[in-house]
Structures are given as C-alpha cells and as structure tokens.
Design an enzyme around this catalytic site. Structure first.
Site, PDB file in Angstrom:
ATOM      1  N   GLU A 194      44.324  56.728   0.279  1.00 25.90           N
ATOM      2  CA  GLU A 194      45.646  56.804   0.904  1.00 25.90           C
ATOM      3  C   GLU A 194      46.642  55.843   0.254  1.00 25.90           C
ATOM      4  OE1 GLU A 194      43.489  59.277   2.393  1.00 25.90           O
ATOM      5  OE2 GLU A 194      42.691  57.315   2.926  1.00 25.90           O
ATOM      6  N   ASN A 278      40.198  62.879  -1.275  1.00 29.29           N
ATOM      7  CA  ASN A 278      41.465  63.605  -1.309  1.00 29.29           C
ATOM      8  C   ASN A 278      42.354  63.195  -2.481  1.00 29.29           C
ATOM      9  OD1 ASN A 278      41.729  61.139   0.632  1.00 29.29           O
ATOM     10  ND2 ASN A 278      43.818  61.545  -0.028  1.00 29.29           N
ATOM     11  N   ASP A 320      43.573  66.867   3.608  1.00 30.36           N
ATOM     12  CA  ASP A 320      42.793  65.624   3.559  1.00 30.36           C
ATOM     13  C   ASP A 320      41.323  65.867   3.883  1.00 30.36           C
ATOM     14  OD1 ASP A 320      42.321  62.804   3.243  1.00 30.36           O
ATOM     15  OD2 ASP A 320      42.269  62.624   5.410  1.00 30.36           O
TER      16      ASP A 320
END
Length: 602
Positions: A194, A278, A320
């Site tokens: 992230e 991801n 995700d």
C-alpha cells in the site's frame, strides 16, 4: 544443571542441521518428528497436519487448559509458536519480542529477545503490527522484525549471531512475515504493497547473513530473475521484458507486488513457492495493463532464485486480491493419475490446483459461493483467455476508465481468505479452509506517489455477503481434486486463525470471538469449544512432550479484521474498509496477548 541440560538438548537437536552445511538436511528429518513443531506451517509442504493421535475425535471434548503464557503485548497475534525438543519459541507483535520457554519447568523463560525499533515504523504497517512467526534452522532462531531487520538468534541463549536490513521503512517497506529456512539459506519477503514499493523475496546465507540472491516481483528480467525463454506461464515462455511490458511507462517502479505471505519448498524439485500481492495503486484506472507479475504464484530455484514458472491469478487486479496466501504441496489423484500438486486458496475467491512441477493449471473453482466479481477461470489451453478470470463488468472497479463507486463486490478486499493458513489431511484427502464471507463497495480516486506515504487510491466499505444471515465467515472442507466444498460451517465472524488437522481425525481452528474449536475431520461436527481471553487470529498447532500431546494457540485480537479494536479505530471506512464490518466484535472480545496450551486430563 537444568540450564546445562537444556543447552545440551538444543545443541543435539541442532546437530543434524549444523555441519557443512545444509541446514535443510536436518530440517528434512526434524519435520518428520510429530513431537515437535519445527516450522510455522508444520513442514515444507505447509500442510499443517500432525501425525499425533493421542487427542482424537473420541476424547477431544475432554480437553482442559494445561498452562498459559502472556506475551505482554496488546495487538494482533498472528502466527504460532515453534517447539524444538524441550523448548518452545513464542513471538509477539511489535516490538517483536521472542521468548524461549522451558517445557520441563512450567514454561520458565530461558531467554527473551526484545529488539529496540523505531516506533515510527508502526504507522507504515498496513493492517496492524502483526508478525507471523519465527523460523528455526542450524541451531538458530530467525526473526523478521517490523523494521525489516532479519535477525539470527542463538537458539540456546538468544544472543544475536548476525542481522541484516531487508528493506527501508522510510519507503513504506516493513516486515511481518515468517522466514523460511531451506538448504543453506533463509528466505524472507517484504510488506508494503500500500506504499508503492517493489516487492521482492530475498535469500540470505544462514552462516553469515550475506545476500545470496533477490528476486523482485515486477521490473526488468534481470531484477525479477526470469529467463525469457525458459521461465513459463501456463506452459509458454514469458518472453522478454515480461515484468515491465504490461505496465504503462515506469509505473512498475512503484508497482507493489509485496511478498508478505507464506513460502513452501519441495526439496526433490529444489523449488520454493510463494505469491506476490496487489499492484500499486488500488485505483486501477491509473495503471492500465496486466501489471505482471503482481498477483502471481512463483516457483523459484532455491540455489539461484531463477523462476521456473509463474502463474498470474488476477491480471490487472482491481480489488486488492493479494496472491500471498499459502501454497500447500500435496500429491493428489486428478484425472486418473497422481499429480505433484500445489493447492492455493486465493484472496480472489478461487481455489487453485496446479502441477507444481510445470505450473499447469488443473483446477480453478470458487470456494465461496458468494464470489461474483468473475464468472469463471477459463480452463481451455487453446483459448487466448486460458487461465484468466472472466470479470463481470458490473463489479469492475475501473469501469469505462472512470472512478466510480462499484457496489456489492464479493469478496471484499480482504478476500474469501486472507493469510490465515488452511490445513490438509492426507488421511481424508481434504483441505480445511478458514474463510471470510464478506463483500464490499469500492470507490477509486486519483492518488499521487510520495515515498513513505500511503499509495492506496480507494475508499472501501465492507459488510456480510448476501443470504448469509449476517455471518461474516465459514470454515470449510474442500476437495482440491474436484474443486468442491464437502461441508461448510457458518461463523458469525470471519475465521481468521490458521487451521490444524491431525491423525486423530480432528481439525482445530479459532474464531475472532476467541473460541478454540475442534471438529470431526470427516463430517465437520463440532466436538469441542473453549473461549480464550481474546480473539484468535493465530495458528493452532500441536506437539508432544513427556509422552503427552498438547494443542497450543495464540489469542490476541487484531490483524486486518480486528484492526478497529487493536488500533482504536471507529470510522466505518477506516482500516481500509474493515472497521465497519467488524464493529460488533467489541461486544464479544477484547485486547489480549496470550498463549493457551490444552491437554487431556491425567
């Protein structure tokens, strides 16, 4: 005298792994000893299966608490302890304390290691300050700290043998995963998907911590360690620049593909298996293309790191659906022949069975009926869509190249299963899978990259799947040869603990409310339950000591599902969308950090 005996016992246990070399030689034998629990997932095949049968389906209902131990940390406790001879090694979330406990002396603390880490690493840890466990090999305990330091501790004394920095927390790289010891190397991944990092797996020499090789998830061929002609994807060479040519411009440089999940190893093939996460950012409009090799299963040569084959499960991920969940290695009867198989329960809701030698796709079926983002995975090798999920336009989060709020997507971003590992019983031939029964609304937005800052670009809301009567989880038995659910047990909350299967025809798992449960391996009938002091997101394991079998589990609510409680978050969309879905947890459990050990009465 007692301490001398302990040191001698540890040294003897390690001698099989110490000589010239190859720690794996010792671990290959040690994993066969059901009295110990020598690897986080039980063995190199990650089956989480034990041959112990003193505790069985006829007497498991008589289990009692034998002893407990507090870690002193009130955050999410994932992973589980190791047992090597007379010593148990227990880990904790940040600050990543490690304890060596004397099983001959009521769990007396032999040594404690508590690293001094910069607390500024906490805000860049995605989904709680978890750690998934330590690894053992060559008389050494290996810990991957939150600040990415890989440290080698003397198993007998806790003294630091060496340490090495595996990443840069200033860029959002953190350490949450358990190492894998194989051959003369210790392997570790990296968290931070992230934050726009480039995911990688790295092998370090056990002897001195020197880097042996590093393979990135995305980037040029020489960085991702692929051979354009000899590394295959679904039986075909990947070709040149496969890690960059499905990215727009230099987007791959902040492309994610973190490697914070589990690793498995086949010593006969000398291949290490793991998955990548991801792509960055979560806004798919900003990164057109398949975004290879995020969301991919890798099979790498242990000695060189070169990838033999890859398989991308979710090209151009829009939800995700990290591909980092465990790879379970089992020989299965498929199509009338025994195949060396790899079974993977992906976040995207499909259960995959592949040939672990070649990467051939054998089975791809939904293991949660609520999955709706795709209709199927194409299985025809002659189709140009072979191996690709067929996305339902309504549930695409990048519809028409625009940022729109897509509603009713199943599963949610935390997947039909996250990192909580499944178990496989060769006795029943079934896989026992802890699952999430959760859906979401997903609204992307434009985001720019700044090193060390969140690079998410989406707002999520999560809630129970339709027709689930409010339940957020199921515990299922899965036939990986056929791609079928054999039985399913609904749970009010997601099942976030790792499962354990045993030769006693019992399967164990924990619940977010804090129950340790035991069920019949064949029927799923509940045989035992006990509520521990906090929600269970740890992995159940078992061992034998002094002729008696024990079952152990860490409880301590947290992780992605419990981030609201663990971090004191209250907004429904906080915790990357999870807080709203699990708000009711606070009525059933509270923060904690405890190991609970069970046994039959004398």
């Amino acid at each position: 005298m007692q301490r001398l005996k302990l040191l001698a016992a540890i040294s003897v246990a390690a001698m099989t792994a110490s000589s010239a070399a190859i720690a794996n030689d010792g671990l290959l034998e040690m994993q066969k000893n059901a009295s110990d629990w020598v690897m986080p997932l039980g063995n190199y095949s990650s089956t989480r299966y034990s041959e112990l049968d003193q505790i069985n389906k006829d007497n498991v209902g008589d289990l009692q608490v034998a002893w407990t131990f507090s870690t002193g940390v009130l955050r999410g406790h994932e992973g589980g302890p190791l047992v090597i001879g007379d010593v148990m090694y227990v880990h904790a979330p940040f600050p990543n304390t490690v304890f060596a406990l004397d099983l001959n002396d009521n769990g007396r603390i032999i040594w404690k290691y508590e690293p001094k880490q910069d607390p500024n690493v906490i805000p860049v840890m995605c989904c709680d300050t978890v750690n998934r466990g330590v690894a053992y090999g060559n008389d050494t305990i290996f810990l991957h700290q939150a600040d990415t330091t890989l440290v080698a501790l003397d198993a007998a004394t806790g003294a630091v043998k060496w340490s090495v920095k595996n990443g840069d927390a200033g860029k959002g790289e953190t350490g949450t995963s358990a190492p894998l010891v194989a051959g003369d190397k210790v392997l570790i991944g990296i968290s931070g998907g992230e934050f726009g990092i480039q995911g990688h797996i790295t092998a370090y020499n056990i002897s001195d911590g020197a880097m042996a090789w590093r393979g990135y998830s995305v980037g040029p061929d020489e960085n991702i360690l692929v051979d354009p002609q000899n590394t295959t994807h679904l039986g075909k060479p990947v070709g040149e620049n496969s890690g960059t040519n499905t990215w727009e411009g230099d987007q791959w440089k902040i492309g994610g593909g973190a490697t914070w999940g589990w690793m498995s190893y086949d010593p006969e093939l000398n291949l290490v298996y793991y998955g990548s996460g991801n792509p960055g950012t979560w806004n798919p409009v900003q990164r057109p293309g398949d975004n290879r090799w995020s969301m991919t299963i890798f099979a790498r040569d242990l000695n060189t790191g070169m990838a033999k084959w890859v398989y991308q499960m979710t090209p151009h991920d829009e939800w995700d659906y990290d591909g980092v969940n465990e790879m379970i290695l089992a020989d299965l009867e498929i199509g009338g022949e025994t195949r060396k198989s790899l079974v993977h329960f992906d976040r995207n809701g499909f259960g995959y069975t592949l040939d672990r030698v070649t990467g051939e796709l054998l089975v791809a079926e939904k293991y949660d009926p609520a999955v709706n983002w795709a209709t199927e995975v194409v299985m025809d090798p002659n189709s140009d869509q072979y191996g690709r999920p067929q996305v339902v336009a309504e549930y695409s989060t990048g519809q028409n190249g625009e940022d729109v709020n897509s509603e009713g997507i199943c599963p949610a971003a935390l997947g039909s299963k996250d990192q909580q590992p499944a178990a496989y019983s060769p006795k029943t031939g079934l896989f026992y899978v802890p699952t999430n029964h959760v859906c979401m609304d997903y609204e992307p937005f434009q985001v720019s990259y700044t090193a060390g800052q969140p690079y998410v670009g989406a707002t999520l809301s999560m809630y129970p799947a339709p027709d689930s009567h409010g339940g957020l989880g199921n515990f299922i038995a899965w036939d990986a040869a056929k791609g079928e659910i054999k039985w399913s047990l609904p749970e009010p909350f997601s099942v976030w603990s790792g499962a354990l299967a045993t030769n006693g025809d019992v399967v164990f798992y924990g619940t977010l409310e804090g129950y340790l449960k035991a069920v019949d391996a064949s029927s799923g009938d509940e045989l035992f339950r006990f509520k521990t002091p906090s929600g269970i997101i740890g992995n159940v394991n078992t061992y034998e000591h002094g002729g008696k079998q024990y079952v152990a589990v860490l409880s301590g609510i947290g992780g992605w599902a419990g981030i609201g409680l663990a971090a004191g978050l209250t907004e429904d969309t906080a915790g990357l969308g999870a807080v709203g879905a699990y708000k009711a947890l606070s009525s059933y459990t509270n923060l904690g950090g405890q190991l609970t050990v069970f046994a039959l009465p004398d």
